[in-house]
Scaffold this active site. Structure first.
Site, PDB file in Angstrom:
ATOM      1  N   GLU A   1       9.560   9.222   2.820  1.00 13.10           N
ATOM      2  CA  GLU A   1       8.545   8.817   1.840  1.00 13.10           C
ATOM      3  C   GLU A   1       7.660   7.707   2.370  1.00 13.10           C
ATOM      4  O   GLU A   1       6.433   7.741   2.201  1.00 13.10           O
ATOM      5  CB  GLU A   1       9.244   8.353   0.559  1.00 13.10           C
ATOM      6  CG  GLU A   1       8.303   8.192  -0.636  1.00 13.10           C
ATOM      7  CD  GLU A   1       7.591   6.850  -0.687  1.00 13.10           C
ATOM      8  OE1 GLU A   1       6.559   6.743  -1.363  1.00 13.10           O
ATOM      9  OE2 GLU A   1       8.077   5.893  -0.042  1.00 13.10           O
ATOM     10  N   GLU A   2       8.245   6.730   3.042  1.00  9.73           N
ATOM     11  CA  GLU A   2       7.461   5.589   3.508  1.00  9.73           C
ATOM     12  C   GLU A   2       6.500   5.969   4.625  1.00  9.73           C
ATOM     13  O   GLU A   2       5.467   5.312   4.815  1.00  9.73           O
ATOM     14  CB  GLU A   2       8.388   4.468   3.979  1.00  9.73           C
ATOM     15  CG  GLU A   2       9.297   3.887   2.907  1.00  9.73           C
ATOM     16  CD  GLU A   2       8.556   3.134   1.818  1.00  9.73           C
ATOM     17  OE1 GLU A   2       7.309   3.132   1.817  1.00  9.73           O
ATOM     18  OE2 GLU A   2       9.232   2.558   0.948  1.00  9.73           O
TER      19      GLU A   2
ATOM     20  N   ASP B   1      13.263  -1.100  -2.687  1.00  6.19           N
ATOM     21  CA  ASP B   1      12.476   0.093  -2.344  1.00  6.19           C
ATOM     22  C   ASP B   1      13.112   0.823  -1.161  1.00  6.19           C
ATOM     23  O   ASP B   1      12.795   0.525  -0.025  1.00  6.19           O
ATOM     24  CB  ASP B   1      11.043  -0.336  -2.022  1.00  6.19           C
ATOM     25  CG  ASP B   1      10.127   0.834  -1.715  1.00  6.19           C
ATOM     26  OD1 ASP B   1      10.424   1.962  -2.152  1.00  6.19           O
ATOM     27  OD2 ASP B   1       9.111   0.608  -1.043  1.00  6.19           O
TER      28      ASP B   1
ATOM     29  N   HIS C   1       7.859  -3.780   0.860  1.00  2.00           N
ATOM     30  CA  HIS C   1       7.024  -3.585   2.058  1.00  2.00           C
ATOM     31  C   HIS C   1       6.740  -4.885   2.803  1.00  2.00           C
ATOM     32  O   HIS C   1       6.125  -4.849   3.862  1.00  2.00           O
ATOM     33  CB  HIS C   1       5.691  -2.888   1.734  1.00  2.00           C
ATOM     34  CG  HIS C   1       5.844  -1.481   1.251  1.00  2.00           C
ATOM     35  ND1 HIS C   1       4.808  -0.572   1.306  1.00  2.00           N
ATOM     36  CD2 HIS C   1       6.881  -0.815   0.719  1.00  2.00           C
ATOM     37  CE1 HIS C   1       5.215   0.597   0.806  1.00  2.00           C
ATOM     38  NE2 HIS C   1       6.487   0.459   0.448  1.00  2.00           N
TER      39      HIS C   1
ATOM     40  N   HIS D   1      14.469   7.725  -2.604  1.00  2.00           N
ATOM     41  CA  HIS D   1      14.330   7.951  -1.157  1.00  2.00           C
ATOM     42  C   HIS D   1      15.158   6.922  -0.410  1.00  2.00           C
ATOM     43  O   HIS D   1      15.291   5.776  -0.847  1.00  2.00           O
ATOM     44  CB  HIS D   1      12.863   7.942  -0.703  1.00  2.00           C
ATOM     45  CG  HIS D   1      12.143   6.639  -0.831  1.00  2.00           C
ATOM     46  ND1 HIS D   1      12.212   5.634   0.116  1.00  2.00           N
ATOM     47  CD2 HIS D   1      11.312   6.155  -1.799  1.00  2.00           C
ATOM     48  CE1 HIS D   1      11.454   4.610  -0.252  1.00  2.00           C
ATOM     49  NE2 HIS D   1      10.899   4.890  -1.419  1.00  2.00           N
TER      50      HIS D   1
ATOM     51  N   ASP E   1      14.769   6.342   3.061  1.00  2.00           N
ATOM     52  CA  ASP E   1      14.068   5.720   4.190  1.00  2.00           C
ATOM     53  C   ASP E   1      13.390   4.442   3.712  1.00  2.00           C
ATOM     54  O   ASP E   1      13.105   4.281   2.514  1.00  2.00           O
ATOM     55  CB  ASP E   1      13.057   6.676   4.818  1.00  2.00           C
ATOM     56  CG  ASP E   1      11.887   6.982   3.893  1.00  2.00           C
ATOM     57  OD1 ASP E   1      12.144   7.421   2.754  1.00  2.00           O
ATOM     58  OD2 ASP E   1      10.725   6.800   4.302  1.00  2.00           O
TER      59      ASP E   1
END
Length: 450
Positions: free
Chosen positions: A153-154, A122, A420, A89, A91
């Site tokens: 996705e996030e 990520d 994150h 992903h 995003d």
């Protein structure tokens, strides 16, 4: 041939760094309240152009039901060869506290041998891993390839999950490489085989028709915030902090690779002198048992609060659900527990915010055999199995849509990446080694699956 492939990948690493530098510079946060949606579109187009140049065909942007764009492409298989889906992903999470970053979040910065920036691990690091593997193989790819890069996705808005259900033939493959996880540690080749599910609720406590003066009524007047705190406290054992939700099994044992407690304390940033919650090993608590977290509370803020008894308060509660436990049954148990534990007749209402099922991969097929061979050749040690405490709802959609396909979760992430969080980073050797693993896997799987 392996040494030639390793040398080719090593030669490609400066290009990988340049690619990741360009990708990280695009603030592709899929939340229009924080960042312009054009940035996600720019990242999607970058991915489409890069994978077209890497040899995929018909690479395009497909709008999904949540408004995000998935990048899709393919390469037909040679006669009789299997097909592998490559997932990633583009995003990313917002940077959160800019002041907590030691370097600008959207500028790739090398420091102490690691590459820092939002998305370096990520999941833009995994995009670059795919690119490097495909470039190293060139025209010598003995399997069919299907490719998808997700765009939301996030945010967890489910656009790709819905798109898969609407277009199942687009993603049909024999093996699905979901590259959004990583290794247990740098240099430890790992596949993630379990994911915890999710049950989120919002609980509201009401005790008064409205706020009243704490001097005139405080004491006998029931305090909604205090009642909420008391209610939330019933979700944990007062001594160990382990979940104690009525009707929910809270014991379980993890059989894969462990997680050293000291390393966990470092990785999680646990303050000196603060004890961990729960019982059993860290791995048991992370990957084999439920975990309850109070994510937020709505109540009067300290600054500006009045001398009044709160009449209402609410909290967002998250329950992580291990494999073997039904997410809906866990949500019902949590709801029932909160309702029945209402202190002193306080009115408690519980609203479901969302659920997601846990996931467990079957590891006895030819794809896992090929992966084990590739991991051992690159890392010099047996393939390790890891659990993950987070949820990837797409895995359950893929498992339900393609029940005969093998699903492998792997990638460049490891605990030091701090995904994150501020100061996210990736170890470039993991990009190099995992690109090598992927290239070897595609070769080995072509033979193993016949």
């Amino acid at each position: 041939m392996t040494s030639e492939l390793a040398a080719r990948i090593a030669e490609l690493m400066p290009r990988a760094k340049a690619d990741l530098t360009e990708l990280v510079a695009i603030p592709s946060v899929a939340d229009p309240r924080q960042y312009p949606p054009e940035e996600c579109h720019r990242a999607a187009q970058w991915v489409a152009d890069a994978f077209t140049a890497a040899g995929l065909r018909d690479v395009r942007l497909a709008e999904t039901p949540d408004g995000s764009h998935a990048v899709l492409g393919h390469r037909p298989p040679p006669p009789g060869a299997p097909t592998v889906l490559l997932y990633c992903h583009y995003d990313v999470q917002p940077p959160l506290d800019d002041a907590a970053w030691k370097t600008p979040p959207f500028t790739l910065t090398e420091r102490d041998g690691r590459w820092y920036g939002r998305g370096t691990a990520d999941c833009k690091g995994n995009i670059v891993m795919h690119l490097t593997a495909l470039r190293a193989l060139g025209d010598d790819i003995p399997v069919g390839i299907k490719f998808v890069a997700e765009g939301s996705e996030e945010q967890g808005t489910g656009g790709l999950e819905q798109y898969v259900a609407q277009h199942p033939d687009t993603f049909l493959a024999d093996a699905l490489l979901v590259c959004d996880t990583g290794n247990a540690a740098v240099g430890v080749g790992t596949a993630t085989t379990t994911l915890r599910g999710l049950a989120n609720v919002v609980v509201t406590v009401d005790t008064l028709a409205g706020e009243v003066h704490s001097g005139m009524f405080g004491g006998p007047a029931p305090d909604a915030l205090a009642a909420l705190i008391q209610l939330l406290a019933t979700l944990r054992d007062p001594e160990t902090g382990a979940p104690v939700i009525k009707g929910l099994a809270c014991e379980g044992t993890w059989e894969g690779v462990g997680y050293d407690e000291g390393q966990f304390r470092t990785d999680a940033g646990v303050l000196d002198g603060v004890r961990l919650t729960g019982t059993g090993t860290v791995a048991d608590r992370l990957w084999a048992r439920p975990a309850v977290t109070v994510l937020g509370i709505d109540c009067p803020p300290v600054v500006g609060s009045a001398a009044a008894v709160p009449a209402t308060a609410r909290a967002r509660v998250s329950l992580r659900v291990p494999p073997g436990t039904d997410a809906d049954a866990a949500r019902e148990a949590l709801t029932r527990h909160l309702t029945e534990a209402a202190p002193r007749g306080a009115r408690v209402t519980v609203e479901t915010e969302g659920t997601g099922s846990p996931f467990r991969a079957a590891t006895d097929g030819p794809a896992y055999a090929a992966l084990a061979e590739a991991m051992h050749r690159v890392y010099g040690k047996p393939l390790a199995f890891l659990g993950q405490g987070g949820s990837i709802p797409l895995c359950n959609v893929l498992a339900g849509t393609y029940p005969h396909a093998e699903i492998i979760l792997m990638g460049v992430e490891e605990p030091r990446c701090l995904i994150h969080a501020p100061n996210e980073s990736v170890d470039p050797t993991e990009i190099e080694h995992m690109a090598h693993v992927e290239a070897l896997f595609l070769r080995a799987y072509a033979s193993a699956a016949r």
